[in-house]
Design a protein around this motif. Structure first.
Motif, PDB file in Angstrom:
ATOM      1  N   GLU A 139      -1.617   3.527  -4.317  1.00  0.00           N
ATOM      2  CA  GLU A 139      -1.366   2.300  -5.061  1.00  0.00           C
ATOM      3  C   GLU A 139      -1.427   1.140  -4.075  1.00  0.00           C
ATOM      4  O   GLU A 139      -0.887   1.228  -2.982  1.00  0.00           O
ATOM      5  CB  GLU A 139       0.014   2.340  -5.716  1.00  0.00           C
ATOM      6  CG  GLU A 139       0.156   3.455  -6.738  1.00  0.00           C
ATOM      7  CD  GLU A 139       1.533   3.474  -7.356  1.00  0.00           C
ATOM      8  OE1 GLU A 139       1.896   2.461  -7.996  1.00  0.00           O
ATOM      9  OE2 GLU A 139       2.230   4.479  -7.189  1.00  0.00           O
ATOM     10  N   SER A 140      -2.085   0.068  -4.478  1.00  0.00           N
ATOM     11  CA  SER A 140      -2.171  -1.095  -3.596  1.00  0.00           C
ATOM     12  C   SER A 140      -2.260  -2.363  -4.423  1.00  0.00           C
ATOM     13  O   SER A 140      -2.646  -2.345  -5.587  1.00  0.00           O
ATOM     14  CB  SER A 140      -3.395  -0.986  -2.679  1.00  0.00           C
ATOM     15  OG  SER A 140      -4.578  -0.961  -3.441  1.00  0.00           O
ATOM     16  N   GLN A 185      -3.887  16.052   4.948  1.00  0.00           N
ATOM     17  CA  GLN A 185      -4.860  15.541   5.924  1.00  0.00           C
ATOM     18  C   GLN A 185      -5.489  14.242   5.431  1.00  0.00           C
ATOM     19  O   GLN A 185      -5.640  13.286   6.192  1.00  0.00           O
ATOM     20  CB  GLN A 185      -5.933  16.587   6.196  1.00  0.00           C
ATOM     21  CG  GLN A 185      -5.440  17.762   6.997  1.00  0.00           C
ATOM     22  CD  GLN A 185      -6.465  18.881   7.105  1.00  0.00           C
ATOM     23  OE1 GLN A 185      -7.546  18.815   6.519  1.00  0.00           O
ATOM     24  NE2 GLN A 185      -6.129  19.917   7.855  1.00  0.00           N
ATOM     25  N   ALA A 186      -5.841  14.190   4.151  1.00  0.00           N
ATOM     26  CA  ALA A 186      -6.414  12.970   3.578  1.00  0.00           C
ATOM     27  C   ALA A 186      -5.391  11.839   3.622  1.00  0.00           C
ATOM     28  O   ALA A 186      -5.724  10.691   3.948  1.00  0.00           O
ATOM     29  CB  ALA A 186      -6.875  13.226   2.147  1.00  0.00           C
ATOM     30  N   MET A 187      -4.134  12.149   3.305  1.00  0.00           N
ATOM     31  CA  MET A 187      -3.093  11.134   3.331  1.00  0.00           C
ATOM     32  C   MET A 187      -2.884  10.607   4.752  1.00  0.00           C
ATOM     33  O   MET A 187      -2.737   9.402   4.956  1.00  0.00           O
ATOM     34  CB  MET A 187      -1.782  11.699   2.780  1.00  0.00           C
ATOM     35  CG  MET A 187      -0.704  10.645   2.671  1.00  0.00           C
ATOM     36  SD  MET A 187       0.719  11.170   1.711  1.00  0.00           S
ATOM     37  CE  MET A 187       1.532  12.210   2.905  1.00  0.00           C
ATOM     38  N   VAL A 228       5.055   1.159   8.183  1.00  0.00           N
ATOM     39  CA  VAL A 228       5.674   2.182   7.352  1.00  0.00           C
ATOM     40  C   VAL A 228       7.077   1.701   6.998  1.00  0.00           C
ATOM     41  O   VAL A 228       7.891   1.433   7.873  1.00  0.00           O
ATOM     42  CB  VAL A 228       5.732   3.541   8.084  1.00  0.00           C
ATOM     43  CG1 VAL A 228       6.488   4.569   7.245  1.00  0.00           C
ATOM     44  CG2 VAL A 228       4.334   4.032   8.403  1.00  0.00           C
ATOM     45  N   MET A 229       7.358   1.599   5.700  1.00  0.00           N
ATOM     46  CA  MET A 229       8.650   1.106   5.242  1.00  0.00           C
ATOM     47  C   MET A 229       9.563   2.233   4.774  1.00  0.00           C
ATOM     48  O   MET A 229      10.765   2.134   4.868  1.00  0.00           O
ATOM     49  CB  MET A 229       8.468   0.097   4.102  1.00  0.00           C
ATOM     50  CG  MET A 229       7.636  -1.102   4.491  1.00  0.00           C
ATOM     51  SD  MET A 229       8.302  -2.030   5.877  1.00  0.00           S
ATOM     52  CE  MET A 229       9.794  -2.667   5.197  1.00  0.00           C
ATOM     53  N   PHE A 230       8.990   3.291   4.245  1.00  0.00           N
ATOM     54  CA  PHE A 230       9.773   4.405   3.743  1.00  0.00           C
ATOM     55  C   PHE A 230       8.945   5.661   3.885  1.00  0.00           C
ATOM     56  O   PHE A 230       7.745   5.640   3.634  1.00  0.00           O
ATOM     57  CB  PHE A 230      10.144   4.184   2.269  1.00  0.00           C
ATOM     58  CG  PHE A 230      10.896   5.330   1.670  1.00  0.00           C
ATOM     59  CD1 PHE A 230      12.239   5.510   1.949  1.00  0.00           C
ATOM     60  CD2 PHE A 230      10.261   6.223   0.843  1.00  0.00           C
ATOM     61  CE1 PHE A 230      12.933   6.571   1.397  1.00  0.00           C
ATOM     62  CE2 PHE A 230      10.955   7.290   0.294  1.00  0.00           C
ATOM     63  CZ  PHE A 230      12.288   7.459   0.565  1.00  0.00           C
ATOM     64  N   TYR A 271       0.879  -1.174   0.000  1.00  0.00           N
ATOM     65  CA  TYR A 271       0.000   0.000   0.000  1.00  0.00           C
ATOM     66  C   TYR A 271       0.908   1.213   0.000  1.00  0.00           C
ATOM     67  O   TYR A 271       1.744   1.359   0.893  1.00  0.00           O
ATOM     68  CB  TYR A 271      -0.899  -0.009   1.231  1.00  0.00           C
ATOM     69  CG  TYR A 271      -2.058   0.946   1.157  1.00  0.00           C
ATOM     70  CD1 TYR A 271      -3.236   0.571   0.537  1.00  0.00           C
ATOM     71  CD2 TYR A 271      -1.967   2.211   1.712  1.00  0.00           C
ATOM     72  CE1 TYR A 271      -4.308   1.454   0.463  1.00  0.00           C
ATOM     73  CE2 TYR A 271      -3.030   3.088   1.646  1.00  0.00           C
ATOM     74  CZ  TYR A 271      -4.202   2.705   1.024  1.00  0.00           C
ATOM     75  OH  TYR A 271      -5.253   3.579   0.950  1.00  0.00           O
ATOM     76  N   GLN A 272       0.800   2.055  -1.018  1.00  0.00           N
ATOM     77  CA  GLN A 272       1.690   3.203  -1.146  1.00  0.00           C
ATOM     78  C   GLN A 272       0.875   4.472  -1.321  1.00  0.00           C
ATOM     79  O   GLN A 272      -0.097   4.504  -2.069  1.00  0.00           O
ATOM     80  CB  GLN A 272       2.585   2.992  -2.365  1.00  0.00           C
ATOM     81  CG  GLN A 272       3.539   4.122  -2.623  1.00  0.00           C
ATOM     82  CD  GLN A 272       4.474   3.805  -3.774  1.00  0.00           C
ATOM     83  OE1 GLN A 272       5.004   2.716  -3.864  1.00  0.00           O
ATOM     84  NE2 GLN A 272       4.667   4.768  -4.638  1.00  0.00           N
TER      85      GLN A 272
END
Length: 69
Positions: A19-20, A42-44, A58-60, A2-3
């Motif tokens: 993207e997922s 805020q949405a992110m 969280v990877m990056f 999930y990006q």
């Protein structure tokens, strides 16, 4: 996977791109356009928090130093 990422367009609007999918397979892409960077951030953050509650890690991360997880 999930990006999430933000991108500004030539007109000054901000696009939140999600993207997922499964590793090694074709994923899906969704885009939402916001008038300001603040609205997009805020949405992110809402989407990030939702995925963290589901067990994603969280990877990056790239962004402003005041962002917290």
């Amino acid at each position: 996977f999930y990006q999430l990422h933000l991108q500004q367009d030539l007109l000054g609007h901000w696009t939140l791109i999600r993207e997922s999918g499964l590793q090694g397979s074709r994923g899906s892409v969704k885009r939402n356009v916001y008038d300001t960077r603040e609205e997009a951030e805020q949405a992110m953050a809402r989407l990030r928090d939702m995925q963290l509650r589901r067990g994603y890690k969280v990877m990056f991360r790239e962004g402003s130093p005041q962002d917290e997880y």
